[in-house]
Design a protein around this motif. Sequence first.
Motif, PDB file in Angstrom:
ATOM      1  N   TYR A   1       0.815  -1.216   0.000  1.00  0.00           N
ATOM      2  CA  TYR A   1       0.000   0.000   0.000  1.00  0.00           C
ATOM      3  C   TYR A   1       0.848   1.266   0.000  1.00  0.00           C
ATOM      4  N   ASP A   2       2.087   1.159   0.490  1.00  0.00           N
ATOM      5  CA  ASP A   2       2.952   2.330   0.623  1.00  0.00           C
ATOM      6  C   ASP A   2       3.873   2.531  -0.585  1.00  0.00           C
ATOM      7  N   ALA A   3       3.707   1.707  -1.630  1.00  0.00           N
ATOM      8  CA  ALA A   3       4.546   1.842  -2.816  1.00  0.00           C
ATOM      9  C   ALA A   3       4.051   2.996  -3.688  1.00  0.00           C
ATOM     10  N   ARG A   4       4.945   3.555  -4.500  1.00  0.00           N
ATOM     11  CA  ARG A   4       4.572   4.635  -5.399  1.00  0.00           C
ATOM     12  C   ARG A   4       3.661   4.110  -6.521  1.00  0.00           C
ATOM     13  N   HIS A   5       3.970   2.916  -7.035  1.00  0.00           N
ATOM     14  CA  HIS A   5       3.194   2.360  -8.151  1.00  0.00           C
ATOM     15  C   HIS A   5       3.034   0.848  -7.986  1.00  0.00           C
TER      16      HIS A   5
END
Length: 208
Positions: free
Chosen positions: A47-51
């Motif tokens: 959920y905390d990834a950029r993409h």
Amino acid sequence: MTEYYIPTASAEAELVEKRSRFIGQIQPVETEEQARAFLEAVKKKHYDARHNCWCYLLKDGAVRYSDDGEPQGTAGQPMLGVFQKEGVTNLCCVVTRYFGGILLGAGGLVRAYTQAAKLALDAAGTSVVRRWVEVAVDCPYSFFERVKAEAAAQGGVPGEIIYAAQVTVQVLLPEERAADFGARMVELSAGACRAVELGEVFKPVQIK
């Protein structure tokens, strides 16, 4: 004859490009519902990834992809191209990117997403799904390696091997090659060994 290729198993692989982490994740699926469920699970996990860029393709069915905020054409479509080039279907692939602070440019993004998808596929392995004829050859130990070599030459896949007074080799053969394999066994052994058909199965068998 129906034949197609699928990932053997779910798998994950990672690469780092200019401090950005690209995590390729692949899952065998048979329906859009399964593909969407896998996609949502990955998005929840990262959920905390950029993409979380993704693609999925189904045999005789849907083909979908998304760049998930990356520049258009730099992620989902190149990922999809990996599987189309390899001829693999019934899968969902998500490449998660944790941004490392350095812009890669369009070409760099295409290369990174392509490589992450290919690494995930390599980790998963590839299986061919088709109809096979299962045969058994009862032969002397001295003939054992010859049976295996001829089975491989005919596109066969070794199965159970039973060691007793003689050795019994079970082999899965493409249905159109079973007769040739049987004839070769008789020819090479001067009639001493024969391939006995045990039945037919339609199943995936790993080839790489």
